[in-house]
Design a protein around this motif. Structure first.
Motif, short mmCIF file in Angstrom:
data_model
loop_
_atom_site.label_atom_id
_atom_site.label_comp_id
_atom_site.label_asym_id
_atom_site.label_seq_id
_atom_site.Cartn_x
_atom_site.Cartn_y
_atom_site.Cartn_z
N TYR A 44 0.84 -1.20 0.00
CA TYR A 44 0.00 0.00 0.00
C TYR A 44 0.87 1.25 0.00
O TYR A 44 1.74 1.41 0.86
N SER A 45 0.64 2.13 -0.98
CA SER A 45 1.47 3.33 -1.10
C SER A 45 0.61 4.55 -1.41
O SER A 45 0.07 4.70 -2.50
N ASN A 46 0.49 5.43 -0.42
CA ASN A 46 -0.20 6.69 -0.64
C ASN A 46 0.51 7.54 -1.69
O ASN A 46 -0.11 8.33 -2.39
N THR A 47 1.82 7.35 -1.82
CA THR A 47 2.61 8.13 -2.77
C THR A 47 2.07 7.97 -4.19
O THR A 47 1.97 8.94 -4.95
N GLY A 48 1.73 6.75 -4.57
CA GLY A 48 1.24 6.50 -5.91
C GLY A 48 0.02 7.32 -6.24
O GLY A 48 -0.16 7.77 -7.38
N TYR A 49 -0.84 7.55 -5.27
CA TYR A 49 -2.07 8.32 -5.53
C TYR A 49 -1.80 9.82 -5.62
O TYR A 49 -2.51 10.53 -6.34
N LEU A 50 -0.79 10.29 -4.94
CA LEU A 50 -0.40 11.69 -5.15
C LEU A 50 0.11 11.88 -6.58
O LEU A 50 -0.19 12.89 -7.23
N VAL A 51 0.87 10.89 -7.06
CA VAL A 51 1.36 10.95 -8.44
C VAL A 51 0.18 10.91 -9.42
O VAL A 51 0.15 11.65 -10.40
N LEU A 52 -0.82 10.07 -9.14
CA LEU A 52 -2.01 10.01 -9.99
C LEU A 52 -2.73 11.36 -10.04
O LEU A 52 -3.23 11.78 -11.08
N GLY A 53 -2.76 12.05 -8.91
CA GLY A 53 -3.36 13.38 -8.89
C GLY A 53 -2.64 14.34 -9.81
O GLY A 53 -3.28 15.15 -10.50
N LEU A 54 -1.32 14.25 -9.85
CA LEU A 54 -0.54 15.11 -10.75
C LEU A 54 -0.73 14.70 -12.21
O LEU A 54 -0.72 15.56 -13.10
N ILE A 55 -0.91 13.40 -12.45
CA ILE A 55 -1.16 12.94 -13.82
C ILE A 55 -2.49 13.51 -14.32
O ILE A 55 -2.59 14.01 -15.45
N VAL A 56 -3.52 13.47 -13.49
CA VAL A 56 -4.82 14.03 -13.87
C VAL A 56 -4.67 15.52 -14.17
O VAL A 56 -5.20 16.04 -15.17
N GLN A 57 -3.93 16.22 -13.33
CA GLN A 57 -3.72 17.66 -13.54
C GLN A 57 -3.00 17.93 -14.86
O GLN A 57 -3.37 18.84 -15.61
N LYS A 58 -2.00 17.11 -15.15
CA LYS A 58 -1.22 17.29 -16.38
C LYS A 58 -2.08 17.04 -17.61
O LYS A 58 -2.02 17.79 -18.60
N VAL A 59 -2.91 16.00 -17.56
CA VAL A 59 -3.72 15.61 -18.72
C VAL A 59 -4.88 16.57 -18.96
O VAL A 59 -5.20 16.91 -20.10
N THR A 60 -5.54 17.00 -17.88
CA THR A 60 -6.74 17.83 -18.01
C THR A 60 -6.46 19.32 -17.95
O THR A 60 -7.29 20.13 -18.39
N GLY A 61 -5.32 19.68 -17.36
CA GLY A 61 -5.04 21.10 -17.16
C GLY A 61 -5.75 21.70 -15.97
O GLY A 61 -5.70 22.91 -15.75
#
Length: 381
Positions: free
Chosen positions: A191-208
């Protein structure tokens, strides 16, 4: 916020981090169970509260769509005010399912590929001994098979000393990147909370747009969740009506109020606030296919067997498959964040149960009791 799924013993190893006896008092009442019958929701909830959990609140929905709300204990140890019916609580890592839903929506739109390396979306973000973004996929972040070390394992032990500190997602990711990877990508599960912070940044990058905005627009509003929200920068409170949340304070040797804190360190891994009934509504909408296309929902429900989870549980893409004591299957997640623990699940035939307690478990038995409440509600005839 710690791993909401692992045992209490393991949870203490990941923690961010004499009491008060309370009397059960519910919004709804039920007679004591007679010999040979299972206790009802009110009686079962009342058994949760005590030294570990000052208060508890729950929402239980049957196949017929009828939902009942229950409360027990006290919502404020200082004033002895009752727990509010269906009050707001921090839902912790249930946030991950919301975030995973947005990511899978983007997959369905052709804007993100599940098995593409994350380097495609956040170039240069992950490098070094903690991992390499050229070798980690989006799917692995969603399923905790990336090997990225968990940043909450390296946070300050005393939440009371950092409760008002604001942090950015990148601050927490950088904290994790100073440590060695748990394993090579795809070669284990942790279990890694870190991965979900990265996913949040991916969403931001893709959607703006920021992850909080995308979750609100794509999930909260679409599912009609009127009592769920992502607290904005600087918002350290929990909306009323809400029970106050508590945590053990070493200097006092007892529970202390931790309701007000800055949840920014939770971010895309655990920042959302909601109510038990809205949690039920969200998971039922998800399972009903109202938030994802069939292909993406099937991907979300592809699980792997895992260490550390409670027996009979498997992890999908931000979604947990739970084998119930009655042999049936339910889907949900759960969440821990200082002051509140939630446990919740729903079934494909329309049943759902969500419970919140106003402190994190301090014992293995306490953690199991909260899970057993949900299991009993979903297995009840």
């Amino acid at each position: 916020m710690v791993n909401p799924l692992i045992s209490a013993k393991a949870r203490r190893n990941l923690a961010v981090c004499g009491l008060v006896t309370v009397i059960a008092a519910g919004a709804a009442t039920a007679p004591a169970a007679s010999a040979g019958t299972a206790p009802g929701p009110q009686e079962s909830l009342g058994k949760l509260v005590g030294k570990e959990f000052p208060g508890a609140l729950a929402a239980v929905r049957g196949r017929d769509g009828v939902e009942e709300n229950y409360t027990a204990g006290v919502g404020d140890l200082k004033t002895e005010q009752e727990v509010p019916v269906d009050g707001y609580v921090r839902i912790g890592s249930n946030t991950k399912t919301f975030v995973a839903t947005v990511v899978l929506q983007l997959v369905g739109e052709g804007r993100v590929k599940l098995d593409a390396p994350i380097e495609k979306y956040v170039p240069g973000l992950i490098r070094g001994k903690a991992g390499d973004g050229r070798e980690i996929t989006v799917r692995q972040l969603l399923q905790h098979t990336s090997g990225l070390p968990n940043y909450t394992a390296f946070m300050h032990d005393d939440i009371f000393e950092i409760r008002h500190r604001y942090v950015e997602a990148r601050d927490m990711i950088d904290r994790a990147l100073r440590h060695k990877a748990d394993f090579a990508p795809g070669k284990g599960w942790r279990y890694s909370n870190t991965g979900y912070l990265v996913l949040g940044l991916i969403v931001q990058k893709v959607t703006g747009r920021p992850i909080a905005e995308e979750v609100t627009r794509r999930v909260i509003e679409r599912a009609g969740l009127t009592e769920t929200y992502w607290p904005g920068p600087g918002d350290q409170s929990v909306k009323e009506p809400r029970p106050r949340g508590y945590a053990a304070k070493k200097s006092l040797g007892e529970l202390a109020d931790i309701t007000e804190l800055d949840p920014s360190w939770g971010g895309a891994a655990g920042q959302i606030i909601g109510t038990p009934s809205d949690l039920n509504r969200f998971y039922l909408a998800l399972l009903d296919g109202k938030l994802l296309k069939p292909t993406q929902l099937r991907e979300m429900k592809k699980t792997v067997k895992t260490p550390d989870l409670f027996p009979g549980w498997e992890y999908g893409l931000g979604l947990v498959k739970m084998k119930l004591s009655c042999g049936q299957v339910a889907w949900g997640h759960g969440g821990d964040i200082d002051g509140y623990e939630t446990r919740n699940a729903a079934t494909t035939d329309g049943r759902a149960a969500a419970v919140a307690v106003t402190a994190l478990p301090s014992s293995e038995a306490g953690a199991k009791k909260v899970i057993d409440f949900v299991d009993a509600m979903l297995c009840a005839k």
